[in-house]
Design a protein around this motif. Structure first.
Motif, mmCIF file in Angstrom:
data_model
loop_
_atom_site.group_PDB
_atom_site.id
_atom_site.type_symbol
_atom_site.label_atom_id
_atom_site.label_comp_id
_atom_site.label_asym_id
_atom_site.label_seq_id
_atom_site.Cartn_x
_atom_site.Cartn_y
_atom_site.Cartn_z
ATOM 1 N N GLY A 261 0.765 -1.313 -0.257
ATOM 2 C CA GLY A 261 0.121 0.070 0.011
ATOM 3 C C GLY A 261 0.706 1.226 -0.143
ATOM 4 N N TYR A 262 2.169 1.094 -0.036
ATOM 5 C CA TYR A 262 2.788 2.235 -0.094
ATOM 6 C C TYR A 262 3.987 2.044 -1.108
ATOM 7 N N GLU A 263 4.436 3.472 -1.616
ATOM 8 C CA GLU A 263 5.595 3.500 -2.597
ATOM 9 C C GLU A 263 6.740 3.769 -1.883
ATOM 10 N N PHE A 264 7.873 3.382 -2.125
ATOM 11 C CA PHE A 264 9.035 3.501 -1.532
ATOM 12 C C PHE A 264 9.561 5.040 -2.317
ATOM 13 N N LEU A 265 10.025 6.136 -1.534
ATOM 14 C CA LEU A 265 10.360 7.339 -2.243
ATOM 15 C C LEU A 265 11.932 7.663 -2.331
ATOM 16 N N GLY A 266 12.672 6.822 -1.319
ATOM 17 C CA GLY A 266 13.780 7.023 -1.309
ATOM 18 C C GLY A 266 14.247 7.293 0.068
ATOM 19 N N TRP A 267 15.845 7.495 0.266
ATOM 20 C CA TRP A 267 16.338 7.756 1.627
ATOM 21 C C TRP A 267 16.771 9.097 1.493
ATOM 22 N N PHE A 268 16.293 9.816 2.972
ATOM 23 C CA PHE A 268 16.306 11.299 3.096
ATOM 24 C C PHE A 268 17.285 11.568 4.098
ATOM 25 N N LEU A 269 17.873 12.844 3.956
ATOM 26 C CA LEU A 269 18.919 13.523 5.155
ATOM 27 C C LEU A 269 17.808 14.458 5.320
ATOM 28 N N ASP A 270 17.076 14.392 6.617
ATOM 29 C CA ASP A 270 16.095 15.466 6.998
ATOM 30 C C ASP A 270 15.029 15.519 5.712
ATOM 31 N N ASP A 271 14.905 16.583 5.145
ATOM 32 C CA ASP A 271 13.636 16.651 3.968
ATOM 33 C C ASP A 271 14.586 16.592 2.610
ATOM 34 N N LEU B 150 8.153 7.457 8.124
ATOM 35 C CA LEU B 150 8.038 6.002 8.770
ATOM 36 C C LEU B 150 6.661 6.308 9.853
ATOM 37 N N ASP B 151 7.085 7.328 10.563
ATOM 38 C CA ASP B 151 5.795 7.597 11.364
ATOM 39 C C ASP B 151 4.462 7.963 10.995
ATOM 40 N N ASP B 152 4.773 8.570 9.754
ATOM 41 C CA ASP B 152 3.299 8.855 9.265
ATOM 42 C C ASP B 152 2.716 7.446 8.792
ATOM 43 N N VAL B 153 3.564 6.475 8.141
ATOM 44 C CA VAL B 153 2.971 5.257 7.740
ATOM 45 C C VAL B 153 2.416 4.742 9.109
ATOM 46 N N ASN B 154 3.226 4.737 10.176
ATOM 47 C CA ASN B 154 2.568 3.905 11.182
ATOM 48 C C ASN B 154 1.378 4.552 12.061
ATOM 49 N N TYR B 155 1.215 5.814 11.779
ATOM 50 C CA TYR B 155 -0.125 6.437 12.108
ATOM 51 C C TYR B 155 -1.282 6.005 11.288
ATOM 52 N N TYR C 145 -5.003 6.609 11.784
ATOM 53 C CA TYR C 145 -5.231 8.164 11.591
ATOM 54 C C TYR C 145 -5.144 8.526 10.048
ATOM 55 N N ARG C 146 -5.400 9.789 9.808
ATOM 56 C CA ARG C 146 -5.541 10.485 8.411
ATOM 57 C C ARG C 146 -4.419 11.576 8.309
ATOM 58 N N ILE C 147 -3.680 11.694 7.094
ATOM 59 C CA ILE C 147 -2.964 12.526 6.874
ATOM 60 C C ILE C 147 -3.589 13.749 6.516
ATOM 61 N N GLU C 148 -3.340 15.133 7.151
ATOM 62 C CA GLU C 148 -4.107 16.135 6.700
ATOM 63 C C GLU C 148 -3.164 17.275 6.073
ATOM 64 N N ILE C 149 -3.154 17.695 4.905
ATOM 65 C CA ILE C 149 -2.404 18.616 4.411
ATOM 66 C C ILE C 149 -3.136 20.159 4.035
ATOM 67 N N LEU C 150 -2.399 21.119 4.422
ATOM 68 C CA LEU C 150 -2.878 22.413 4.641
ATOM 69 C C LEU C 150 -1.649 23.476 3.649
ATOM 70 N N LEU D 96 3.516 24.464 2.464
ATOM 71 C CA LEU D 96 2.601 23.168 2.519
ATOM 72 C C LEU D 96 2.832 22.506 3.519
ATOM 73 N N LEU D 97 1.691 22.385 4.618
ATOM 74 C CA LEU D 97 1.977 21.899 5.838
ATOM 75 C C LEU D 97 1.133 20.497 6.087
ATOM 76 N N LYS D 98 1.929 19.731 7.034
ATOM 77 C CA LYS D 98 1.318 18.272 7.084
ATOM 78 C C LYS D 98 1.042 18.248 8.561
ATOM 79 N N THR D 99 -0.022 17.314 9.126
ATOM 80 C CA THR D 99 -0.233 17.124 10.238
ATOM 81 C C THR D 99 -0.994 15.696 10.518
ATOM 82 N N ILE D 100 -0.849 15.143 11.543
ATOM 83 C CA ILE D 100 -1.650 13.604 11.601
ATOM 84 C C ILE D 100 -3.155 13.983 12.244
ATOM 85 N N ASP D 101 -4.114 14.168 11.424
ATOM 86 C CA ASP D 101 -5.470 14.045 11.795
ATOM 87 C C ASP D 101 -6.056 14.467 13.213
ATOM 88 N N LYS D 102 -5.519 15.854 13.366
ATOM 89 C CA LYS D 102 -5.666 16.504 14.558
ATOM 90 C C LYS D 102 -5.250 15.901 15.683
#
Length: 296
Positions: free
Chosen positions: A67-77, A130-135, A140-145, A181-187
């Motif tokens: 259910g997830y696509e691997f985007l790569g390895w990241f150093l911070d963002d 990975l935290d997002d994936v676990n939530y 939980y739902r990912i909310e984008i603002l 562009l901001l991201k949070t975990i479903d309040k």
């Protein structure tokens, strides 16, 4: 006695040799390899490696998550480029995934944004940790603002780059604004994490402010990001003064419009004024000649 001095001299030379190299009578600095600890954090698996500073690292294998696509390895963002990037210090690279089932909600309220800004994106455009994936696994739902605010002042260097681009392209500055562009975990909490780049372009829609609306005029959107200033959009707005541009970077932007160098009024006005002026001058000359002739 001479043998004793020779031995002392020899010892001094041996001590000096490891610290410098003599090349054509000059001392040359020697670069030593310094080991750095590298950690690859992939869900519950952590791979530790040790390489020398200045060297490249090999990309390790990653976990496939349904259910997830691997985007790569990241150093911070920042995504790590294994072909070009080299190690500078101790660091931890984290695997990032995008949820492909669309469990991401846009909570942007255009009425709260400058220029009524809104965004259109796909769920796989948003980088997830990975935290997002676990939530998400926990329900939980990912909310984008999308948050757009007008800026009253900007960095001097950014201002200089904008002015240079305006002059080069014969543009008039309308306003400068910040796009986040901001991201949070479903309040789950009030903290919203900024997303500086997305994996692909998203569409951002703006309504041109009344103060800079001009009929039959092309507009431009300028992006200032990571020390670069570039045009990301040029075109005419629709009948409701909407313009839509695509971007995958979020920082400082500006809206501008092209100088009205092709406005028919400019040339028609001059032409009409010339004709009227010539007609008036002819009329005055005719009247003067008429009265002079009448007197004689």
């Amino acid at each position: 006695m001479k043998r004793k001095y020779f031995i002392i001299y020899l010892l001094l030379c041996l001590i000096a040799i490891p610290n410098c190299v003599i090349a054509v009578g000059k001392e040359v600095d020697v670069t030593y390899n310094i080991p750095a600890n590298i950690s690859f954090n992939n869900k519950d698996i952590i791979i530790n490696e040790k390489v020398n500073v200045g060297e490249k690292i090999l990309e390790p294998s990653h976990i496939e998550i349904s259910g997830y696509e691997f985007l790569g390895w990241f150093l911070d963002d920042k995504k790590w480029n294994f072909d070009e990037d080299v190690v500078r210090e101790h660091m931890t690279l984290k695997a990032k995934y995008a949820y492909v089932d669309g469990y991401i909600k846009d909570v942007t309220d255009p009425a709260q944004n400058y220029m009524n800004a809104s965004a259109l994106f796909n769920s796989d455009d948003i980088p997830l940790t990975l935290d997002d994936v676990n939530y998400i696994d926990l329900g939980y739902r990912i909310e984008i603002l999308l948050k757009v605010e007008k800026l009253e002042s900007i960095d001097k260097q950014d201002e200089k780059m904008i002015l240079e681009l305006l002059n080069k392209n014969k543009l008039v500055l309308g306003s400068v604004f910040d796009v986040e562009l901001l991201k949070t975990i479903d309040k789950k909490d009030s903290n919203m994490e900024p997303i500086y780049e997305t994996s692909s372009d998203i569409s951002v829609n703006l309504i041109i402010p009344e103060s800079i609306r001009k009929l039959k005029t092309k507009y431009a959107v300028i992006r200032i990001h990571d020390g670069k200033c570039e045009l990301v959009y040029t075109g005419l707005p629709d009948k409701n003064w909407n313009i839509t541009f695509k971007t995958n970077k979020f920082s400082t932007y500006a809206i501008a419009y092209f100088e009205d160098i092709n406005n028919p009024k400019t040339y028609d006005g001059i032409f009409t004024y010339t004709i009227l002026l010539g007609a008036s001058f002819t009329c005055i000359i005719s009247i003067v000649l008429f009265y002079r002739k009448k007197r004689h």
